[in-house]
Enzyme design. Structure first.
Site, short mmCIF file in Angstrom:
data_model
loop_
_atom_site.label_atom_id
_atom_site.label_comp_id
_atom_site.label_asym_id
_atom_site.label_seq_id
_atom_site.Cartn_x
_atom_site.Cartn_y
_atom_site.Cartn_z
N CYS B 54 0.83 -1.21 0.00
CA CYS B 54 0.00 0.00 0.00
C CYS B 54 0.87 1.26 0.00
O CYS B 54 0.36 2.36 -0.17
CB CYS B 54 -0.91 0.04 1.22
SG CYS B 54 -1.97 -1.38 1.42
N CYS B 131 -0.46 10.71 5.40
CA CYS B 131 0.62 9.94 6.03
C CYS B 131 0.48 9.92 7.55
O CYS B 131 0.97 9.01 8.20
CB CYS B 131 1.98 10.49 5.63
SG CYS B 131 2.27 10.34 3.86
#
Lengths: 396, 326
Positions: B54, B131
Site C-alpha cells: 500500500c 501519512c
C-alpha cells in the site's frame, strides 16, 4: 560531492552545445524570417543544425524535421493532427498506444477519448515490454494511428519498434514513436524502423530545455497544432528559437558521436552501480537487465520506500528518481510502476538511477557508498523489512 | 490557479523543520522486547497497520502498566515516505505517559499539529496529510489489542475524510443545514476533501468506501424526497401554503379554483381558458394563460375578465398571483 543520476529527467547542457548557442542571444539575434543580413545571418548554423538532426536519425532530405518546443508539443501535433485529418474527417476512429507511455501521449489520448475517439491502451508483459504481436492483434479496420515509445523512461526497456513499424506498414496504419528516451542512448533510424512520425526533446541528450522535434515522413500530411506564420514550411507557426535549434542540432551531433561511449563506458558505470546495489540482499532490477538503454536501472529495494530513499540520497548530494506515489505532487504512482501489476510492492520501492556521459567513476563510487548507507538506515527504521508485511486492505 | 501555482515546487520545500529532523533522526524508532517489558513490569503490545504494497506500513510497540493502563514506553518501525516516518515518530512520542484511553483520543490532526514549527503553518503539504492518518490508526489497533476488543469500536462514526477527520454524519448535517450543492462548498464548510482529495471521488490514491460526490448526491436526493413528502402531506391535510407547493401542486390548486369559480362563467359565454405556465417572479407568481373559444379575441379578456380571474385567484390561492394572457 554532488552526483546527478537523474538523466532520464533532464541532462546537463554539454558546454560545447552551450558555446554553439551563445552567439544567437546577443550577436546573431536576427529573426530568421527577415530578409536583411541580421536575419539571414542565422541561416547557415540553422541549416547545419538540421543536417545533424537529419543524419542523426537517418531521415531522408525529402522528409520533414519540424522544430517544436519539446517532445510534448511534437506528440500533441501528431496525435491531434491525425485526429483532425483522419478521424474527424474520415471513417477511422481508433488509436492504439501502450499503458506505459509518457503522459504527453496518454493524456492526449484521454482527451481525444472525451471527444469520441476509441483508444486501446495495450498492456506490457512481465518485463515491462510491449510485444509486437500484441499491436497486430489489436489493429482494426478503423485504426488511424499506433503510437508506441521507443524506450521506456522508467526502466529503459527498448520496445520492438522495427517489428511494430512493419506491422503498421502492412496494415496501412500510421506509426508514431516517442523516441525521447532513445536518442543519444541507442541508434535511432527512422527508415529502418518504418516510422511515419517521431518525437524527441533536446534536453534529454545534453541539449537545452524548451526545444524538441517532430519527424514527419515524406508524403505524410499533418494538420499543424500551431497556426500562424509560414515557419517550418507551414507545419509549425511561430518564430523559431534559433539558439535552441542550433543547440539541439549540435547536441544531436555529439549524441551520435558518443553512442559508442554510451554503449561501453556509460553502460560499464551503470552496470557497476547496479551490481553494487544488487549486492544488497533483497534487491531486484525491475523489468530485468536485458534489452534496455545503457544508462538506466530501476531497482526495487525491499523495505525501503521510494521517497524516503530519495530523501536520504538528496541529503548526501545524490539526485535520483522514483515512480513512487509518495514522491509525486498528486500522489499518483507512475503508471509504469503500476503496469508491472504482479508485484504491487515494486510501485513503492523502486528507485531509478539514470546516468550520462558526464558521470565519473569517482561519482559512482561515492553514490554506491551513499546508497548502501541509506538502505541500512531506512531498513533499520522499516517495519516491513524487519517483519513479513501484514496483509491489509489498501486505503486504510 | 494563480502565480504561485504556475511553477510547482518540490513537496519537500513544504515540510516543517520538525518533519525534516524527525525523518533524519527519529527519536522513537526501534522496538520494545519482551525482556524490556518485563523489566518495566509492563505488558508488551505490538500492533501493525498498513502494508508495504500500500506504500505505508507501521508497527507500534507499547509497554503498558496494567495497574494504571499507562503507556510507559512507545516505539515504532515504519515503512513509508519521510512524512510517514516523521508522523510515526511524533505519534509514538505523544503516546508516552498517557493511558490507553487517552492515547486513543490522539488523532492524525494532533500528530500533524505536533509536527508544526509554528501554529499557523501546516507541517506537510496537503497531499501528505494522509501519512499521519496511519499513525492515528495504529494507535487504535494497539489499544484494541490491549483491551481485547475490535479496533472499530473506537470509531463511533464513519470517517469519510481521514485527513480532516470528517464523519459521514457531519457531512450530511452540513449539507442539509446549509443547503450545499457542490463538493467545493462541502470543502469550504468542513475541510473534507481539502487535503489528499482521495475522498472526493473514485480515482484518487486511496480507494474509499464512500465518496463526497456520492454523499452529496444521496443527501440532495433525500432532501428532495423529504421536500416532496412534506408537500404531499401538507397538501393532503390542506395546510400547504402556495409558496411551499411543487409546480404540479400549484397548477392543481389554481385549476381547482378555475374549475369552481371561473370556467363556469366563461363556458356560459361559449369560451374557456387554459394554463400555459407558472413562473416564479418573486414576490409574484406569473400565471400564463390562453383564452379559448369565444374568450379568444374578446375585448374584456385583457380588462374585466382578466381582472376577475386575477382577483379570484389572489383571494383563494395566493395574493401574489399575476395573470398574463398570451
Amino acid at each position: 560531492m554532488e552526483v546527478y543520476l537523474d538523466n532520464n529527467a533532464t541532462t546537463i547542457v554539454d558546454p560545447i552545445v552551450y558555446e554553439e548557442m551563445r552567439p544567437f542571444f546577443c550577436e546573431k539575434y536576427g529573426n530568421p524570417n527577415s530578409l536583411h543580413r541580421f536575419g539571414a545571418g542565422t541561416h547557415p548554423k540553422m541549416m547545419e543544425a538540421l543536417d545533424y538532426l537529419y543524419s542523426g536519425i537517418n531521415a531522408s532530405d525529402d522528409d520533414d524535421i519540424i522544430i517544436v518546443s519539446n517532445a510534448t508539443e511534437s506528440i500533441n501535433t501528431v496525435i491531434k493532427g491525425v485526429w483532425i485529418d483522419q478521424i474527424l474527417n474520415g471513417n477511422k476512429n481508433h488509436i492504439i498506444t501502450s499503458e506505459v507511455e509518457h503522459p504527453a501521449v496518454t493524456a492526449t489520448c484521454k482527451f481525444l477519448e472525451s471527444q469520441g475517439v476509441s483508444v486501446t491502451y495495450l498492456p506490457v508483459n512481465e518485463n515491462g515490454v510491449l510485444e509486437a504481436h500484441t499491436v497486430k492483434d489489436f489493429i482494426r479496420d478503423d485504426t488511424a494511428l499506433v503510437s508506441i515509445m521507443w524506450a521506456n523512461n522508467e526502466t529503459g526497456k527498448l520496445f520492438p519498434i522495427k517489428e511494430i513499424g512493419e506491422i503498421c506498414k502492412e496494415a496501412g496504419v500510421l506509426f508514431h514513436s516517442d523516441a525521447t528516451q532513445a536518442i543519444g542512448k541507442v541508434p535511432v533510424d527512422v527508415q529502418e524502423a518504418n516510422i511515419d512520425f517521431m518525437s524527441f526533446s533536446a534536453h534529454k541528450f545534453h541539449g537545452p530545455k524548451g526545444v524538441g522535434a517532430l519527424y514527419i515522413k515524406k508524403g505524410i500530411k499533418i494538420t499543424p497544432l500551431l497556426h500562424g506564420g509560414e515557419q517550418m514550411g507551414g507545419k509549425r507557426a511561430g518564430t523559431v528559437d534559433v539558439a535552441s535549434m542550433v543547440g539541439m542540432g549540435f547536441a544531436m551531433k555529439l549524441a551520435v558521436e558518443n553512442l559508442e561511449f554510451e554503449a561501453t563506458e556509460v553502460k560499464r558505470l551503470r552496470d557497476k552501480l547496479e551490481a553494487a546495489i544488487l549486492e544488497i540482499p533483497e534487491t531486484v532490477v525491475i523489468g530485468g537487465k536485458e534489452n534496455r538503454t545503457p544508462n538506466t536501472t530501476l531497482i526495487s529495494i525491499r523495505g525501503v520506500e521510494g521517497e524516503s530513499m530519495l530523501w536520504d540520497l538528496n541529503q548526501n548530494g545524490v539526485g535520483a528518481s522514483t515512480g513512487s506515489a509518495c514522491a509525486s505532487e498528486d500522489l499518483e504512482a507512475n503508471p509504469v510502476m503500476n503496469a508491472f501489476g504482479s508485484d504491487s510492492e515494486l510501485a513503492h520501492t523502486g528507485v531509478r538511477f539514470s546516468l550520462s556521459r558526464f558521470n565519473t567513476e569517482e561519482q559512482i563510487d561515492y553514490a554506491i557508498d551513499v546508497i548502501k548507507k541509506a538502505v541500512t538506515r531506512l531498513r533499520n527504521i522499516s517495519s516491513s523489512y524487519a517483519y513479513a508485511p501484514s496483509s491489509h486492505k489498501c486505503g486504510l | 490557479m494563480a502565480k504561485n501555482d504556475l511553477v510547482s515546487g518540490s513537496i519537500w520545500d513544504e515540510y516543517s523543520n520538525q518533519v525534516i529532523n524527525r525523518m533524519n533522526n527519529p527519536q522513537h524508532q526501534g522496538e520494545i522486547t519482551e525482556e524490556r517489558a518485563k523489566e518495566l513490569n509492563a505488558k508488551l503490545i505490538v500492533a501493525d497497520f498498513g502494508a508495504e504494497s500500500c506504500g505505508d506500513a507501521v508497527r507500534l510497540y507499547w509497554a503498558v502498566d496494567e495497574a494504571t493502563d499507562k503507556i510507559l514506553e512507545s516505539k515504532f518501525k515504519s515503512f513509508g515516505c519521510g512524512t510517514a516516518i516523521a508522523s510515526s515518530d511524533v505519534m509514538a512520542e505523544l503516546c508516552v505517559g498517557k493511558t490507553v484511553d487517552e492515547a486513543v483520543k490522539i488523532t492524525n490532526i494532533d500528530v500533524e499539529r505536533a509536527l508544526r514549527d509554528n501554529p499557523d503553518t501546516p507541517a506537510v503539504p496537503p497531499q501528505k496529510m494522509h501519512c499521519s492518518v496511519m499513525a492515528y490508526d495504529v494507535i487504535k489497533k494497539a489499544a484494541a489489542e490491549y483491551k481485547g476488543v475490535d479496533m472499530e469500536s473506537f470509531e463511533e462514526e464513519q470517517i469519510v475524510c481521514e485527513c480532516a477527520r470528517v464523519s459521514l454524519a457531519t457531512l450530511k448535517e452540513v449539507i442539509r443545514l446549509n443547503d450545499l450543492k457542490t463538493v467545493e462548498e462541502i470543502t469550504d464548510y468542513t475541510k473534507a476533501g481539502a487535503f489528499c482529495k482521495s475522498c472526493i471521488k473514485p480515482g484518487g490514491h486511496e480507494e474509499k468506501e464512500i465518496y463526497l460526490v456520492d454523499i452529496l448526491a444521496d443527501t440532495r436526493a433525500e432532501m428532495d424526497q423529504e421536500k416532496l413528502k412534506v408537500a404531499a402531506d401538507a397538501s393532503a391535510s390542506g395546510t400547504l401554503s402556495f409558496d411551499k407547493m411543487t409546480l404540479v401542486q400549484r397548477i392543481k390548486a389554481i385549476d381547482t379554483v378555475l374549475d369552481e369559480d371561473i370556467r363556469p362563467m366563461l363556458v356560459m359565454d361559449g369560451g374557456n381558458m387554459e394554463i400555459i405556465d407558472i413562473k416564479e417572479n418573486i414576490p409574484h407568481y406569473d400565471l400564463y394563460i390562453r383564452y379559448l373559444g369565444a374568450c379568444s379575441g374578446c375585448a374584456s379578456g385583457s380588462t374585466g375578465t382578466l381582472y376577475a380571474i386575477e382577483s379570484v385567484l389572489r383571494q383563494k390561492v395566493d395574493e401574489n398571483i399575476r395573470v398574463l394572457p398570451i
